[in-house]
Design a protein around this motif. Structure first.
Motif, PDB file in Angstrom:
ATOM      1  N   THR A 149      -8.282  -6.917  -1.523  1.00  0.00           N
ATOM      2  CA  THR A 149      -8.625  -6.490  -0.170  1.00  0.00           C
ATOM      3  C   THR A 149      -7.388  -5.985   0.554  1.00  0.00           C
ATOM      4  O   THR A 149      -7.421  -4.961   1.249  1.00  0.00           O
ATOM      5  N   THR A 152      -6.286  -2.619  -0.740  1.00  0.00           N
ATOM      6  CA  THR A 152      -7.188  -1.584  -0.234  1.00  0.00           C
ATOM      7  C   THR A 152      -6.850  -1.244   1.210  1.00  0.00           C
ATOM      8  O   THR A 152      -6.811  -0.067   1.602  1.00  0.00           O
ATOM      9  N   LYS A 153      -6.579  -2.266   2.029  1.00  0.00           N
ATOM     10  CA  LYS A 153      -6.180  -2.034   3.418  1.00  0.00           C
ATOM     11  C   LYS A 153      -4.876  -1.235   3.474  1.00  0.00           C
ATOM     12  O   LYS A 153      -4.712  -0.364   4.322  1.00  0.00           O
ATOM     13  N   ARG A 154      -3.963  -1.553   2.558  1.00  0.00           N
ATOM     14  CA  ARG A 154      -2.694  -0.833   2.529  1.00  0.00           C
ATOM     15  C   ARG A 154      -2.922   0.667   2.301  1.00  0.00           C
ATOM     16  O   ARG A 154      -2.354   1.505   3.004  1.00  0.00           O
ATOM     17  N   LYS A 155      -3.768   0.995   1.338  1.00  0.00           N
ATOM     18  CA  LYS A 155      -4.042   2.403   1.047  1.00  0.00           C
ATOM     19  C   LYS A 155      -4.630   3.106   2.261  1.00  0.00           C
ATOM     20  O   LYS A 155      -4.293   4.258   2.569  1.00  0.00           O
ATOM     21  N   GLU A 156      -5.525   2.401   2.986  1.00  0.00           N
ATOM     22  CA  GLU A 156      -6.148   2.998   4.163  1.00  0.00           C
ATOM     23  C   GLU A 156      -5.142   3.221   5.279  1.00  0.00           C
ATOM     24  O   GLU A 156      -5.179   4.247   5.974  1.00  0.00           O
ATOM     25  N   MET A 157      -4.221   2.267   5.476  1.00  0.00           N
ATOM     26  CA  MET A 157      -3.268   2.363   6.586  1.00  0.00           C
ATOM     27  C   MET A 157      -2.136   3.323   6.273  1.00  0.00           C
ATOM     28  O   MET A 157      -1.681   4.068   7.137  1.00  0.00           O
ATOM     29  N   GLY A 159      -2.097   5.848   3.965  1.00  0.00           N
ATOM     30  CA  GLY A 159      -2.615   7.210   3.893  1.00  0.00           C
ATOM     31  C   GLY A 159      -1.633   8.181   3.276  1.00  0.00           C
ATOM     32  O   GLY A 159      -1.104   7.952   2.191  1.00  0.00           O
ATOM     33  N   ASP A 162       1.895   7.344   1.741  1.00  0.00           N
ATOM     34  CA  ASP A 162       2.045   6.630   0.486  1.00  0.00           C
ATOM     35  C   ASP A 162       3.100   7.327  -0.388  1.00  0.00           C
ATOM     36  O   ASP A 162       3.158   8.546  -0.469  1.00  0.00           O
ATOM     37  N   ASP A 202      -2.634  -5.912   9.955  1.00  0.00           N
ATOM     38  CA  ASP A 202      -2.516  -4.770   9.065  1.00  0.00           C
ATOM     39  C   ASP A 202      -2.689  -5.264   7.636  1.00  0.00           C
ATOM     40  O   ASP A 202      -3.349  -6.270   7.425  1.00  0.00           O
ATOM     41  N   TYR A 203      -2.118  -4.610   6.663  1.00  0.00           N
ATOM     42  CA  TYR A 203      -2.360  -5.038   5.287  1.00  0.00           C
ATOM     43  C   TYR A 203      -1.491  -6.210   4.858  1.00  0.00           C
ATOM     44  O   TYR A 203      -1.713  -6.786   3.799  1.00  0.00           O
TER      45      TYR A 203
END
Length: 217
Positions: A149, A152-157, A159, A162, A202-203
């Motif tokens: 989880t 996944t949050k890291r990838k979303e934040m 963006g 990366d 955040d992540y």
């Protein structure tokens, strides 16, 4: 997942350090928790030492908010200190075990999980802090699903920000940390009064622990 730390501290290569000092400036919100807690104690002194300061980015953020503070950074990594010396603060290239100067405020952010003898080091830092010691670090997820989880949050934040360093190292970095129960157990062994705050905005799930001294006597 195991309840004990699952791996040894990972040592970054020079190329990874180069990437890290660049990319970390894209995520200033990673420092928000410790900056928020620090704000309440700025009036308690005019000298601040950052243990494990890296290339000095947190000190740079502190200076922007509190320009009157006299700032010192301490780090064992000579590459990071060489980078940090581009900033107008005092930097000392040494391990925390060999550091012995006092300061009104001592902080350490994202470094606790690197300490080989955390009880000894935290006790020492508390003795060197005239007014307050503030420790912050990330928290290791306790289950595989929680870890996924967070990734996944890291990838979303992150963006479009990366980069290869984070894609390859972030899971390893997260797993180096202590989990919440281990952190509380560690601080309990110190027999010191403290307040602890948990953040999950955040992540990274993180904590900030404040060891405030009562200097009113």
């Amino acid at each position: 997942m195991n309840t004990q730390r699952v791996q040894e501290n990972y040592i970054m290569s020079r190329d990874e350090k180069e990437a890290f000092v660049d990319v970390i400036r894209r995520f200033p919100w990673l420092y928000t928790p410790i900056l928020q807690q620090l704000e309440a104690y700025i009036q308690n002194g005019n000298t601040l030492v950052d243990i494990g300061c890296g290339d000095g980015y947190l000190l740079q953020l502190i200076h922007e908010k509190f320009p009157a503070l006299k700032l010192t950074g301490v780090d064992v990594d000579s590459f990071m200190i060489d980078r940090a010396r581009r900033l107008p603060f005092t930097f000392i290239n040494t391990g925390v075990e060999d550091f012995s100067s006092t300061a009104d405020i001592i902080i350490s952010n994202l470094a606790l999980h690197h300490f080989q003898q955390p009880q000894t080091i935290l006790t020492k830092l508390y003795s060197l802090a005239k007014n307050v010691l503030i420790i912050s670090d990330q928290i290791r997820p306790q289950t595989v699903s929680e870890l996924q989880t967070r990734l996944t949050k890291r990838k979303e934040m992150v963006g479009e920000n990366d980069v290869l360093y984070y894609r390859e190292s972030e899971e390893q970095s997260i797993l180096e940390a202590y989990n919440k129960n281990e952190i509380i157990d560690l601080f309990t062994t110190l027999a010191l009064q403290y307040k602890i705050y948990f953040y999950d905005t955040d992540y990274y799930e993180r904590f900030v622990a404040v060891f405030e001294k009562d200097n009113r006597m």
